[in-house]
Scaffold this motif. Structure first.
Motif, PDB file in Angstrom:
ATOM      1  N   LYS A 296       9.715  -5.172  -7.643  1.00  0.00           N
ATOM      2  CA  LYS A 296      10.484  -4.211  -6.848  1.00  0.00           C
ATOM      3  C   LYS A 296       9.775  -2.858  -6.756  1.00  0.00           C
ATOM      4  O   LYS A 296      10.381  -1.793  -6.915  1.00  0.00           O
ATOM      5  N   ASP A 297       8.483  -2.931  -6.467  1.00  0.00           N
ATOM      6  CA  ASP A 297       7.639  -1.739  -6.371  1.00  0.00           C
ATOM      7  C   ASP A 297       7.265  -1.517  -4.899  1.00  0.00           C
ATOM      8  O   ASP A 297       6.281  -2.058  -4.393  1.00  0.00           O
ATOM      9  N   GLY A 298       8.056  -0.702  -4.196  1.00  0.00           N
ATOM     10  CA  GLY A 298       7.838  -0.464  -2.780  1.00  0.00           C
ATOM     11  C   GLY A 298       6.538   0.248  -2.487  1.00  0.00           C
ATOM     12  O   GLY A 298       5.871  -0.016  -1.474  1.00  0.00           O
ATOM     13  N   SER A 299       6.152   1.173  -3.357  1.00  0.00           N
ATOM     14  CA  SER A 299       4.908   1.917  -3.162  1.00  0.00           C
ATOM     15  C   SER A 299       3.705   0.972  -3.200  1.00  0.00           C
ATOM     16  O   SER A 299       2.810   1.050  -2.343  1.00  0.00           O
ATOM     17  N   LEU A 300       3.682   0.061  -4.188  1.00  0.00           N
ATOM     18  CA  LEU A 300       2.591  -0.913  -4.292  1.00  0.00           C
ATOM     19  C   LEU A 300       2.578  -1.840  -3.079  1.00  0.00           C
ATOM     20  O   LEU A 300       1.514  -2.186  -2.566  1.00  0.00           O
ATOM     21  N   LEU A 301       3.750  -2.224  -2.596  1.00  0.00           N
ATOM     22  CA  LEU A 301       3.855  -3.118  -1.445  1.00  0.00           C
ATOM     23  C   LEU A 301       3.184  -2.506  -0.211  1.00  0.00           C
ATOM     24  O   LEU A 301       2.312  -3.130   0.405  1.00  0.00           O
ATOM     25  N   HIS A 302       3.563  -1.305   0.136  1.00  0.00           N
ATOM     26  CA  HIS A 302       3.036  -0.683   1.348  1.00  0.00           C
ATOM     27  C   HIS A 302       1.563  -0.319   1.210  1.00  0.00           C
ATOM     28  O   HIS A 302       0.790  -0.455   2.172  1.00  0.00           O
ATOM     29  N   LYS A 303       1.165   0.091   0.037  1.00  0.00           N
ATOM     30  CA  LYS A 303      -0.247   0.435  -0.187  1.00  0.00           C
ATOM     31  C   LYS A 303      -1.114  -0.812  -0.091  1.00  0.00           C
ATOM     32  O   LYS A 303      -2.205  -0.794   0.497  1.00  0.00           O
ATOM     33  N   SER A 304      -0.646  -1.918  -0.651  1.00  0.00           N
ATOM     34  CA  SER A 304      -1.393  -3.182  -0.602  1.00  0.00           C
ATOM     35  C   SER A 304      -1.607  -3.621   0.841  1.00  0.00           C
ATOM     36  O   SER A 304      -2.720  -4.006   1.231  1.00  0.00           O
ATOM     37  N   ILE A 305      -0.539  -3.579   1.638  1.00  0.00           N
ATOM     38  CA  ILE A 305      -0.625  -4.010   3.036  1.00  0.00           C
ATOM     39  C   ILE A 305      -1.621  -3.145   3.807  1.00  0.00           C
ATOM     40  O   ILE A 305      -2.468  -3.657   4.550  1.00  0.00           O
ATOM     41  N   ARG A 306      -1.541  -1.828   3.622  1.00  0.00           N
ATOM     42  CA  ARG A 306      -2.408  -0.906   4.363  1.00  0.00           C
ATOM     43  C   ARG A 306      -3.875  -1.134   4.048  1.00  0.00           C
ATOM     44  O   ARG A 306      -4.721  -1.237   4.945  1.00  0.00           O
ATOM     45  N   TYR A 307      -4.186  -1.249   2.773  1.00  0.00           N
ATOM     46  CA  TYR A 307      -5.584  -1.400   2.371  1.00  0.00           C
ATOM     47  C   TYR A 307      -6.135  -2.776   2.745  1.00  0.00           C
ATOM     48  O   TYR A 307      -7.306  -2.902   3.120  1.00  0.00           O
ATOM     49  N   ILE A 308      -5.305  -3.797   2.644  1.00  0.00           N
ATOM     50  CA  ILE A 308      -5.769  -5.150   2.965  1.00  0.00           C
ATOM     51  C   ILE A 308      -6.115  -5.267   4.438  1.00  0.00           C
ATOM     52  O   ILE A 308      -7.112  -5.905   4.803  1.00  0.00           O
ATOM     53  N   PHE A 309      -5.339  -4.636   5.298  1.00  0.00           N
ATOM     54  CA  PHE A 309      -5.656  -4.657   6.726  1.00  0.00           C
ATOM     55  C   PHE A 309      -6.998  -3.986   7.007  1.00  0.00           C
ATOM     56  O   PHE A 309      -7.779  -4.464   7.840  1.00  0.00           O
ATOM     57  N   ARG A 310      -7.274  -2.896   6.336  1.00  0.00           N
ATOM     58  CA  ARG A 310      -8.549  -2.210   6.548  1.00  0.00           C
ATOM     59  C   ARG A 310      -9.715  -3.120   6.206  1.00  0.00           C
ATOM     60  O   ARG A 310     -10.684  -3.233   6.977  1.00  0.00           O
ATOM     61  N   TRP A 311      -9.630  -3.781   5.068  1.00  0.00           N
ATOM     62  CA  TRP A 311     -10.720  -4.666   4.644  1.00  0.00           C
ATOM     63  C   TRP A 311     -10.816  -5.897   5.545  1.00  0.00           C
ATOM     64  O   TRP A 311     -11.916  -6.297   5.948  1.00  0.00           O
ATOM     65  N   GLY A 312      -9.686  -6.502   5.866  1.00  0.00           N
ATOM     66  CA  GLY A 312      -9.692  -7.735   6.656  1.00  0.00           C
ATOM     67  C   GLY A 312     -10.213  -7.534   8.068  1.00  0.00           C
ATOM     68  O   GLY A 312     -11.034  -8.324   8.560  1.00  0.00           O
ATOM     69  N   ILE A 313      -9.765  -6.478   8.737  1.00  0.00           N
ATOM     70  CA  ILE A 313     -10.223  -6.224  10.108  1.00  0.00           C
ATOM     71  C   ILE A 313     -11.695  -5.821  10.100  1.00  0.00           C
ATOM     72  O   ILE A 313     -12.455  -6.176  11.018  1.00  0.00           O
TER      73      ILE A 313
END
Length: 431
Positions: A296-313
């Motif tokens: 239940k860590d919202g900060s980790l959730l949003h940070k993970s999504i943002r950074y993963i998109f940068r690397w994946g794209i």
């Protein structure tokens, strides 16, 4: 965060990329035999198994999401029970596949009509590779569980072992011993069982302290099984729609003749290589998003999504540039059929565009799997298949033919990515 992502993604990228590289080696071995029909036959045979095995891909995807959330919630007992359930379903499904292999083959070759030569070769391939079912499905369960436990090194070791062994066996059986498509199939079967035994060994050694949590009666309680099958049922339907699109793609390719089937089979290897590479970050998303939601860590959730998109794209852009610069040179390595290479060049622009379009849906898939938000994945894929892909192709095939097929496939991928992005605020959140 970058370090966490790369620690999970890099082993997965190496592990994933070895899979399409194996397929490329298989096609390369077939591409230098006396007939181009061998390329199409192995591609069709492989596609049939994709339909059979990928349809049960929830054994990996669902297992990762449930395990990661249990780990984030510090429920080690529930995490190991997830593995037990997944393995039980895998072995039952494998038994059914083996018992029904004859009708499966009949239906498959009735739906996918290649030339007589292609079908004859593909049937020989099918009836050997089918015996890899228990190992292949068992590996889905183990690899999904390892990823959910934030362990990317175990799947890396297993995948490298399987694919290096497979390449070695295929070279030995085809080049040295003179077997053809049958040698590729037999090499795959042996390598899959080597990987399955390695997975059992890693679990027994690394996670032996979790054995005390294995209680079979608890693993198959109605409530837990219902949740397991509810999520996995959505993933199953989504995967069937996805595979139906790929199967239709190959079936239509076969209608344009053995040469066009060979062309599209080779070009699909480029897309497969890119998909498995970007999926390294999608797998990282599964682990990190699942753990964040479980904790239940919202900060980790949003940070993970943002950074993963940068690397994946970013990685997708590298693939596009590579295909633009060196695509035809790679084709020349994969086959010595000059007409096939020349024809494939006409469709290479679709391959160059694909990474930048497809990467979005692959990464969103990983995020939704980690969140066990399977309903949205199911619905967007069904819409992309039956509302976009099929109507677009049917309306363009007569005047654009194979280009129409690639155009429809590109829109299919774009629709999935756009749909998942649009639904994210509703489904990807802390409850």
């Amino acid at each position: 965060m970058n370090k966490k992502i790369l620690n999970l993604a890099i082993p997965n990228i190496i592990s994933n990329v070895s899979v399409p590289l194996l397929s490329m080696v298989d096609l390369m071995l077939m591409g230098h035999l006396e007939s181009e029909a061998y390329i199409g036959a192995v591609a069709l045979g492989g596609m049939i198994f994709n339909f059979i095995f990928w349809g049960l891909g929830f054994l990996r995807m669902g297992t990762t999401g449930f395990t990661a959330q249990a780990l984030g919630n510090r429920r080690l007992d529930e995490s190991v029970m997830t593995l037990v359930r997944a393995l039980a379903v895998a072995m039952l499904a494998a038994l059914i596949i083996l018992l029904l292999q004859a009708p499966l083959a009949h239906v498959s070759f009735m739906l996918i009509q290649g030339s007589n030569e292609v079908e004859h070769i593909a049937r020989s391939y099918f009836y050997i590779r089918i015996y890899a079912a228990p190992a292949a499905l068992g590996l889905y369960a183990f690899n999904g569980w390892f990823l959910g436990m934030q362990n990317a090194k175990a799947p890396l070791f297993i995948s490298v072992l399987v694919n290096v062994a497979n390449i070695g066996l295929n070279y030995l059986l085809v080049v040295r011993w003179g077997m053809k498509a049958e040698g590729v199939a037999l090499g795959t079967v042996i390598a899959q069982y080597m990987g399955f035994l390695a997975a059992i060994g890693i679990f027994s050694w690394r996670y032996r302290k979790l054995f005390k949590y294995i209680v079979l009666k608890k693993a198959f309680q109605k409530t837990d099984l219902w949740i397991f099958f509810k999520v996995n049922n959505d993933i199953f339907i989504r995967t069937l729609a996805l595979i139906s699109t790929f199967s239709f793609f190959y079936a239509e390719s076969a209608k344009y003749g053995d040469q066009m089937l060979a062309v599209n089979s080779l070009l699909m290897q480029f897309l497969s290589l890119m998909a498995y590479g970007v999926d390294g970050f999608a797998f990282a998303a599964e682990s990190l998003v699942g753990k964040a939601i479980g904790a239940k860590d919202g900060s980790l959730l949003h940070k993970s999504i943002r950074y993963i998109f940068r690397w994946g794209i970013g990685l997708a852009g590298v693939f596009s540039l590579t295909y633009w610069v060196a695509g035809e040179a790679v084709l020349a390595i994969m086959t010595d059929k000059t007409q096939v290479i020349a024809l494939a060049g006409e469709f290479m622009p679709w391959v160059v565009l694909a990474p930048l379009v497809n990467a979005f849906c692959f990464i969103w898939d990983g995020i939704y799997i980690g969140a066990t938000a399977s309903k949205a994945m199911r619905n967007t894929t069904i819409i992309a298949t039956f509302v976009v892909f099929l109507p677009v192709y049917c309306s363009t095939q007569y005047w654009w033919q194979n280009h129409g097929l690639w155009f429809a496939f590109t829109l299919f991928m774009a629709t999935r990515g756009i749909g998942l992005a649009w639904l994210a605020k509703r489904y990807i959140r802390i409850y």
